[in-house]
Design an enzyme around this catalytic site. Structure first.
Site, short mmCIF file in Angstrom:
data_model
loop_
_atom_site.label_atom_id
_atom_site.label_comp_id
_atom_site.label_asym_id
_atom_site.label_seq_id
_atom_site.Cartn_x
_atom_site.Cartn_y
_atom_site.Cartn_z
N LYS A 51 -31.72 -18.74 -1.48
CA LYS A 51 -31.41 -17.97 -0.26
C LYS A 51 -30.92 -18.88 0.88
O LYS A 51 -31.39 -20.01 1.04
CB LYS A 51 -32.65 -17.20 0.20
N CYS A 108 -19.64 -14.52 43.75
CA CYS A 108 -18.94 -14.49 45.05
C CYS A 108 -19.28 -13.26 45.89
O CYS A 108 -18.75 -13.10 46.98
CB CYS A 108 -17.44 -14.55 44.82
N ASP A 146 -24.71 -9.12 -0.18
CA ASP A 146 -25.71 -8.32 0.51
C ASP A 146 -25.27 -6.86 0.46
O ASP A 146 -24.69 -6.33 1.40
CB ASP A 146 -25.82 -8.80 1.96
N LEU A 178 -34.91 -10.60 -8.51
CA LEU A 178 -34.76 -12.05 -8.71
C LEU A 178 -35.83 -12.80 -7.93
O LEU A 178 -36.19 -12.39 -6.83
CB LEU A 178 -33.39 -12.51 -8.20
N ASP A 188 0.84 -1.21 0.00
CA ASP A 188 0.00 0.00 0.00
C ASP A 188 0.87 1.26 0.00
O ASP A 188 0.53 2.27 -0.61
CB ASP A 188 -0.89 0.03 1.25
N ALA A 189 2.01 1.18 0.71
CA ALA A 189 2.86 2.37 0.84
C ALA A 189 3.35 2.86 -0.53
O ALA A 189 3.44 4.06 -0.78
CB ALA A 189 4.04 2.05 1.74
N GLU A 190 3.65 1.90 -1.41
CA GLU A 190 4.14 2.28 -2.74
C GLU A 190 3.01 2.94 -3.54
O GLU A 190 3.19 3.95 -4.22
CB GLU A 190 4.69 1.02 -3.46
N TYR A 191 1.80 2.35 -3.42
CA TYR A 191 0.65 2.93 -4.11
C TYR A 191 0.42 4.37 -3.62
O TYR A 191 0.26 5.29 -4.41
CB TYR A 191 -0.60 2.05 -3.84
N TYR A 201 -22.25 -8.22 -11.89
CA TYR A 201 -22.93 -9.49 -12.09
C TYR A 201 -23.63 -9.63 -13.43
O TYR A 201 -24.09 -10.71 -13.77
CB TYR A 201 -23.87 -9.84 -10.94
N CYS A 232 -20.62 -9.14 42.56
CA CYS A 232 -20.46 -10.32 41.70
C CYS A 232 -21.59 -11.31 41.98
O CYS A 232 -21.82 -11.68 43.15
CB CYS A 232 -19.11 -10.95 41.96
N CYS A 241 -15.48 -8.59 38.29
CA CYS A 241 -15.57 -8.97 39.69
C CYS A 241 -14.18 -8.77 40.29
O CYS A 241 -13.19 -9.16 39.70
CB CYS A 241 -15.99 -10.44 39.79
N LYS A 259 -27.78 -18.88 -12.63
CA LYS A 259 -28.31 -18.36 -13.90
C LYS A 259 -28.10 -19.38 -15.00
O LYS A 259 -27.03 -20.01 -15.05
CB LYS A 259 -27.58 -17.07 -14.28
N LYS A 293 -24.60 -14.39 -3.63
CA LYS A 293 -25.47 -13.21 -3.70
C LYS A 293 -25.01 -12.24 -2.62
O LYS A 293 -25.25 -12.46 -1.42
CB LYS A 293 -26.93 -13.62 -3.48
N ARG A 303 -30.49 1.21 -8.13
CA ARG A 303 -31.57 0.46 -8.79
C ARG A 303 -32.91 1.20 -8.65
O ARG A 303 -33.72 1.19 -9.57
CB ARG A 303 -31.66 -0.93 -8.16
N CYS A 343 -13.13 -15.74 43.88
CA CYS A 343 -14.42 -15.96 43.20
C CYS A 343 -14.42 -17.35 42.55
O CYS A 343 -13.56 -17.66 41.72
CB CYS A 343 -14.62 -14.87 42.14
N GLU A 373 -23.05 -17.89 -8.53
CA GLU A 373 -22.22 -16.90 -7.83
C GLU A 373 -22.86 -16.52 -6.49
O GLU A 373 -24.08 -16.64 -6.32
CB GLU A 373 -21.97 -15.66 -8.70
N GLU A 406 -23.08 -5.19 -7.76
CA GLU A 406 -23.41 -4.90 -6.37
C GLU A 406 -22.29 -4.08 -5.72
O GLU A 406 -21.12 -4.48 -5.76
CB GLU A 406 -23.54 -6.25 -5.65
O1 I6G Z 1 -29.87 -8.53 -7.41
C1 I6G Z 1 -29.04 -9.36 -8.05
C2 I6G Z 1 -27.93 -9.85 -7.40
C3 I6G Z 1 -27.06 -10.70 -8.05
C4 I6G Z 1 -29.30 -9.71 -9.38
C5 I6G Z 1 -28.41 -10.58 -10.05
C6 I6G Z 1 -27.29 -11.07 -9.35
O2 I6G Z 1 -26.49 -11.88 -10.01
C7 I6G Z 1 -25.40 -12.44 -9.31
N1 I6G Z 1 -28.64 -10.93 -11.31
C8 I6G Z 1 -29.72 -10.44 -11.93
C9 I6G Z 1 -29.97 -10.85 -13.32
C10 I6G Z 1 -30.60 -9.59 -11.28
N2 I6G Z 1 -30.38 -9.23 -10.02
C11 I6G Z 1 -31.78 -9.07 -11.94
#
Ligand code: I6G
Length: 675
Positions: free
Chosen positions: A318, A415, A119, A85, A35-38, A227, A412, A430, A294, A117, A138, A436, A115, A175
């Site tokens: 999920k 004790c 968050d 989805l 990182d230091a060089e960057y 994605y 406590c 405590c 997919k 998902k 979105r 104790c 892949e 994402e």
């Molecule tokens: O909300 C999403 C998260 C991840 C996605 C998605 C996804 O693909 C890894 N792919 C699509 C086609 C859509 N939503 C609509």
């Protein structure tokens, strides 16, 4: 060399070099410079740009710091709607998904792309002639908000695509997320500033991305994985006919794609992928809530089409919910080995993260205040991986007048000694020390544990029995146990007693490092104990070392030094140490390894996957004792990867980079060689 170049040429050179380092870091997941060089190169570029403002382009890597604050976000209508989805929650629903595809899309073997998902927040990035011109949230899928200035501060998102074979106009969707490491840092800072921390990385990412002041976004450590693509127009608009291949194209153009992505050819393999990611969920550096599957063929996707707002060719499988709603029934207080008093929430049982949970930690008084929680409240609890369940928030809308305050004990609960709260420390303790029973029990359990004196047969239950029957008070008393007294205990027979006494006798022969570890000095783990042993070699020297001297030991900072120093200053601890030596606990003289004798000196090791015969910490400590640095991620600087069971992307990466890989047996063989 830079002095001889014109500012113009040097700016171009620095820009290219920095973009290349970013690509190696974010897309190839393989940093090649520290990182230091960057930072040094960025500073040089900033300096040149301030001296020659005309050379600053909007695509310069220095422009990631954010700009003037906005008063509001303007709205953007997506060129093509951003869909959501459909979800699957079990294997049967996955089977339905595959069946519907095979009914419509005729092909011998159907490929799917799987892949994680993430968050985070879905965003759309629009590139024209390779330049990032617009970024949007979105929103409702049709209209989002213009977050271009904020997105430009995210280092993982290229401002300019690499190469020259990208389409004239391409919309990239993906994402934006906050890796756990940055989330933890952000919340740490919030707590230090008496601000409310974010409940989870998703909220933190959303809060950071929707800042009107992009300078704040720039400091939040957001990241991005693509994605899919949206609209693709103009020259070179024909992309690969496979979703997986399209993602590889994006990577080539400098856009990061999740390294866990995989192409599979059956339902069974999709389910195996789901199981694999679910098991590794807690060790991934970012939060995920399932996997997305997919249909890989783009032509097949077109045949399948859409239903309502979701594609028929993709599904999110999920994970079981990690957060659930329940009620706080009561709070009890537990006393740990060092006297720390931890409030434990007793909850109405609830199924979360795959198990039924009825207890959660409340950490300390500060945490109770931060949550504003009262007994009787409805609370959101979270259980992530094997982590102890936590209360995330209180549902104030459900609070009624029956709730009562949580009273922190002044004495406590075990004790009845006074409870101390040291200024600057969140933890209440405590003050009873080894007086104790709770602390005594925990200290003795630690003392006899495998990594300490390893007294076979002296498990937690027996320690409880021995302390409750007042047969032992301190760890040293273990050595004066006799058969007659042992036989007074319930469920203790002749054979068991003999075996235990034999193990106690064996345990007297130890190493200096284990002896230091078994004393249970606060924050002195196995690795620190080993470092202390190497550094001082004798107990006398450790016990009389000053805090300044202690801080010269590897791994020992100011706080740990103070813990060690004060441990040996307390007479009751010194008495236990003397009693142990008096009982015959002994060790061979410490052989100090010279620098040349550290066989792994200068090497960088990484551990991944599940180890069955030793804990990961133990392996780490042993490798470090041989002189290697133990790092968290694989790069071309890694010397050896230790790959336990179910090793995932780190193993693949090590193999790609030609890094030496050892399995657990190989590691044990190597460690034995140097014992
Ligand atoms: O909300 C999403 C998260 C991840 C996605 C998605 C996804 O693909 C890894 N792919 C699509 C086609 C859509 N939503 C609509």
């Amino acid at each position: 060399m830079s002095q001889t170049l014109s500012p113009n040429v040097r700016v171009t050179q620095l820009t290219e070099q920095l973009n290349e380092y970013n690509y190696q870091y974010y897309v190839l997941d393989n940093p090649t410079v520290p990182d230091a060089e960057y930072d040094r190169l960025i500073r040089e570029l900033q300096q040149l740009e301030s001296e020659h403002p005309e050379l600053t382009s909007p695509q310069s890597p220095t422009q990631r710091v954010g700009g003037e604050a906005l008063t509001a976000f303007s709205q953007i209508t997506h060129l093509k709607p951003m869909l959501s989805l459909d979800n699957a929650f079990d294997d049967d629903e996955m089977q339905d998904f595959v069946r519907k595809i095979s009914e419509k899309v005729v092909s011998k073997t159907q490929a799917y792309c799987c892949e994680p998902k993430l968050d985070g927040l879905a965003v759309s990035l629009l590139y024209e002639q390779g330049q990032l011109v617009r970024a949007a949230t979105r929103g409702d899928g049709l209209v989002g908000e213009d977050i271009t200035v904020n997105v430009k501060t995210i280092a993982a998102i290229p401002l300019t695509l690499r190469g020259n074979d990208f389409p004239d106009q391409i919309e990239i969707r993906g994402e934006v997320f906050m890796p756990f490491a940055n989330f933890d840092k952000l919340n740490q800072r919030a707590l230090e500033n008496n601000e409310k921390p974010f409940a989870n990385p998703r909220n933190a990412a959303a809060g950071s991305l929707r800042q009107l002041d992009s300078k704040i976004t720039a400091q939040r450590g957001l990241s991005f994985y693509a994605y899919s693509t949206g609209v693709v127009n103009g020259e070179r608009a024909a992309m690969a006919n496979s979703h997986f291949e399209q993602l590889q194209q994006l990577k080539m153009w400098g856009v990061p794609v999740c390294p866990e992505i995989q192409q599979v050819d059956s339902l069974e393999k999709m389910i195996a992928y789901y199981q694999d990611i679910l098991t590794r969920r807690a060790s991934l550096p970012y939060e995920i809530d399932g996997v997305v599957n997919k249909l890989d063929s783009i032509e097949g996707q077109q045949t399948m089409g859409f239903v309502a707002k979701a594609p028929r060719w993709a599904i999110a499988y999920k994970f079981p919910a990690q957060e659930e709603l329940t009620q706080l029934l009561d709070v009890e207080f537990q006393v740990g080995r060092t006297g720390a008093i931890t409030p434990v929430a007793r909850l109405a049982p609830v199924f979360v993260g795959g198990v039924t949970v009825s207890n959660a930690t409340l950490h300390n008084r500060d945490e109770i205040e931060r949550l504003g929680v009262k007994i009787g409240d409805h609370v959101v609890i979270r259980r992530a991986g094997d982590v102890i369940p936590q209360i995330v928030s209180v549902v104030m809308a459900k609070r009624d007048e029956s709730v009562t305050n949580i009273e922190f004990p002044e004495r406590c609960p075990v004790c009845d000694s006074e409870v101390e709260r040291i200024e600057g420390e969140a933890v209440a303790r405590c003050s009873g020390g080894l007086f104790c029973a709770a602390q005594r029990k925990e200290a003795i359990k630690h003392f006899s544990s495998r990594k300490a004196l390893d007294i076979d047969g002296l498990g937690d239950k027996l320690v409880d029995q021995l302390v409750d029957a007042e047969l032992i008070q301190t760890p040293a008393d273990i050595f004066s146990l006799d058969k007659e007294r042992l036989l007074t205990l319930e469920r203790m027979g002749e054979k068991k007693a003999d075996k235990l006494l034999n193990a106690v006798e064996q345990a007297k022969h130890t190493t200096f490092a284990k002896f230091l570890y078994c004393l249970g000095i606060r924050e002195v783990g196995e690795a620190t104990a080993a470092n202390l042993s190497q550094h001082y070699q004798t107990l006398d020297k450790v016990a009389t070392a000053s805090t300044e001297s202690l801080q010269r030991v590897d791994d020992v900072g100011e706080i740990v030094a103070k813990h060690i120093f004060y441990f040996f200053k307390q007479s009751h601890n010194q008495e236990v140490v003397d009693a142990l030596l008096g009982a015959g606990v002994n060790w061979a003289e410490v052989h100090q390894r010279s620098e040349d004798e550290l066989p792994l000196k200068g090497q960088t090791w990484v551990i991944t996957g599940t180890l069955n015969q030793m804990k990961r910490d133990e392996a780490k400590a042993k490798i470090a004792q041989l002189g290697a640095k133990v790092a968290g991620s694989v790069s071309k600087n890694t010397t050896t990867l230790v790959a336990g069971e179910k090793a995932g992307s780190k193993l693949t990466k090590a193999q790609d980079l030609g890094v030496n890989v050892l399995d657990e047996t190989g590691l044990i063989e190597l460690l034995t060689q140097y014992e």
